[in-house]
Design an enzyme around this catalytic site. Structure first.
Site, PDB file in Angstrom:
ATOM      1  N   ASP A   1      -3.118   3.364  -5.487  1.00  0.00           N
ATOM      2  CA  ASP A   1      -4.572   3.370  -5.691  1.00  0.00           C
ATOM      3  C   ASP A   1      -5.051   2.091  -6.388  1.00  0.00           C
ATOM      4  O   ASP A   1      -6.183   1.650  -6.198  1.00  0.00           O
ATOM      5  CB  ASP A   1      -5.010   4.568  -6.546  1.00  0.00           C
ATOM      6  CG  ASP A   1      -4.239   5.838  -6.274  1.00  0.00           C
ATOM      7  OD1 ASP A   1      -3.059   5.743  -5.876  1.00  0.00           O
ATOM      8  OD2 ASP A   1      -4.785   6.928  -6.469  1.00  0.00           O
TER       9      ASP A   1
ATOM     10  N   ASP B   1      -7.992   2.341 -13.773  1.00  0.00           N
ATOM     11  CA  ASP B   1      -9.117   2.617 -12.883  1.00  0.00           C
ATOM     12  C   ASP B   1     -10.410   1.917 -13.277  1.00  0.00           C
ATOM     13  O   ASP B   1     -11.498   2.309 -12.829  1.00  0.00           O
ATOM     14  CB  ASP B   1      -9.333   4.130 -12.761  1.00  0.00           C
ATOM     15  CG  ASP B   1      -8.316   4.746 -11.807  1.00  0.00           C
ATOM     16  OD1 ASP B   1      -7.987   4.079 -10.805  1.00  0.00           O
ATOM     17  OD2 ASP B   1      -7.840   5.860 -12.060  1.00  0.00           O
TER      18      ASP B   1
HETATM   19  N1  GLY Z   1      -7.113   7.510  -7.636  1.00  0.00           N
HETATM   20  C1  GLY Z   1      -6.798   8.878  -7.617  1.00  0.00           C
HETATM   21  C2  GLY Z   1      -7.069   9.545  -6.343  1.00  0.00           C
HETATM   22  O1  GLY Z   1      -7.239   8.933  -5.305  1.00  0.00           O
HETATM   23  O2  GLY Z   1      -7.112  10.777  -6.381  1.00  0.00           O
END
Ligand code: GLY
Length: 374
Positions: free
Chosen positions: A157, A96
């Site tokens: 994601d 992330d």
């Molecule tokens: N990237 C984690 C979510 O969208 O909750």
């Protein structure tokens, strides 16, 4: 862009900025994730490595870009500096990095060429590139306790973290970063997008041979279901990969997922976006953050096809009329968000829902502030 929509977006941003000016003045030392009794929490102490810790800084830069008020710049830089504790913690660095350092260090660097911000962002990009699994062609999502549990895990994601790699190649003239992003995007196109255009959330690979093993329902309703935020990450993420690479196959993929999303929207009587398109019909829980992210992706696609712009407008009008809180005593903007379908929280507020709502409105107003796109 139609003038009426543009004016409406500008007026809505003005109202949001007016509210957040007050909110930011009582939120000088925090990095919020959600709210309790209308007031922000603080992830600085709770978990400085949490994946959403760049969005407050991103909101501050967005508001600085449209108002020029120095308080926003100060708070954005404060958020960026606090994230150094994450950058120096290898166990807190995961896939992330895009969500954390694009809205903070990269945004700052793009605004004034700040050298420290450049170093932070490049270090984060190097770390993200280092998570690439060369046999499976995926960027590993999460960490574990060095027991290999998550060595084979990739998630949809991550499409939104790839712009950090594209940015790194642009500024260093070293193609390694974008080559990794492209390989990951190709992998996601192959394994994460189903025949009907919907996206899976989690893909599990054999981390040694690179073989795709199976998908997992993750934050959605169940295996085989369609978690709406995952669909939104796919629409916006593939649209951004198309933007950075110029490769039309990513645009086609973004449109396939968008078509699925719009089709599901049209099948419902209610414009509130559910947490999962496959959740039981009597479950009325929503995820406004999915709607805001999808609107951003649809607006990207809407640059060349009005159908997508219209769908984005439908989502934004619904959100601003029914889910946007402009009460200055409450810290949040968007109501009825959900972290995951099987969460113990029925509905909640989420800082990234607020962030992507502002991003979508800025796009609509024609004052796009470049954080995820160049
Ligand atoms: N990237 C984690 C979510 O969208 O909750």
């Amino acid at each position: 862009m139609n003038d009426t929509n543009q004016n409406w977006a500008e007026k809505t941003i003005e109202a949001i900025e007016k509210k957040l000016y007050r909110v930011s003045r009582r939120s000088l030392e925090i990095i919020p994730y959600t709210t309790k009794d209308g007031r922000f929490d603080d992830m600085t102490k709770e978990n400085i490595c949490w994946w959403t810790n760049g969005f407050w800084g991103g909101i501050m830069w967005q508001l600085f870009s449209c108002s020029g008020k120095n308080i926003y710049k100060t708070l954005a830089i404060r958020n960026e500096e606090k994230l150094d504790a994450n950058l120096l913690n290898p166990y807190g660095m995961d896939h992330d990095s895009g969500f954390k350092w694009l809205p903070t260090a990269v945004a700052h660097y793009k605004l004034d060429g700040n050298d420290k911000s450049f170093q932070r962002a490049l270090l984060a990009a190097e770390n993200l590139a280092g998570r690439f699994n060369v046999t499976g062609n995926y960027i590993r999502a999460w960490n574990d306790n060095n027991d290999g549990t998550n060595a084979g895990t990739a998630i949809i994601d991550c499409m939104m973290n790839l712009p950090l790699l594209y940015w790194a190649s642009e500024v260093t003239l070293d193609p390694r970063f974008s080559q990794i992003a492209i390989r990951h995007a190709d992998m996601a196109q192959k394994y994460f997008i189903r025949e009907n255009g919907s996206a899976i959330h989690i893909g599990v690979f054999d981390p040694v041979t690179g073989e795709f093993i199976h998908s997992v329902g993750g934050q959605g309703y169940a295996k085989g279901s369609s978690w709406t935020r995952g669909q939104a990450w796919a629409i916006y993420g593939f649209a951004l990969s198309a933007h950075y690479t110029g490769n039309k196959k990513y645009l086609e993929t973004a449109k396939r997922v968008a078509d699925y999303f719009i089709d599901q929207m049209n099948k419902r009587n209610d414009m509130g976006i559910p947490i999962d398109f496959s959740q039981p019909p009597d479950c009325k829980r929503e995820d406004s953050s999915a709607a805001a992210i999808a609107a951003c992706g649809l607006l990207e696609l809407g640059k060349t096809d009005k159908k997508y712009k219209d769908a984005a407008l439908q989502l934004l009008e619904f959100l601003c009329k029914n889910r946007l809180c402009l009460d200055e005593d409450k810290d949040y903007l968007l109501e009825k968000c959900a972290d995951s379908f099987h969460s113990d929280k029925e509905q909640m507020t989420l800082i990234y829902g607020d962030y992507f709502l502002i991003e979508a409105l800025l796009k609509l107003s024609g004052n796009d502030f470049p954080i995820f796109n160049p």
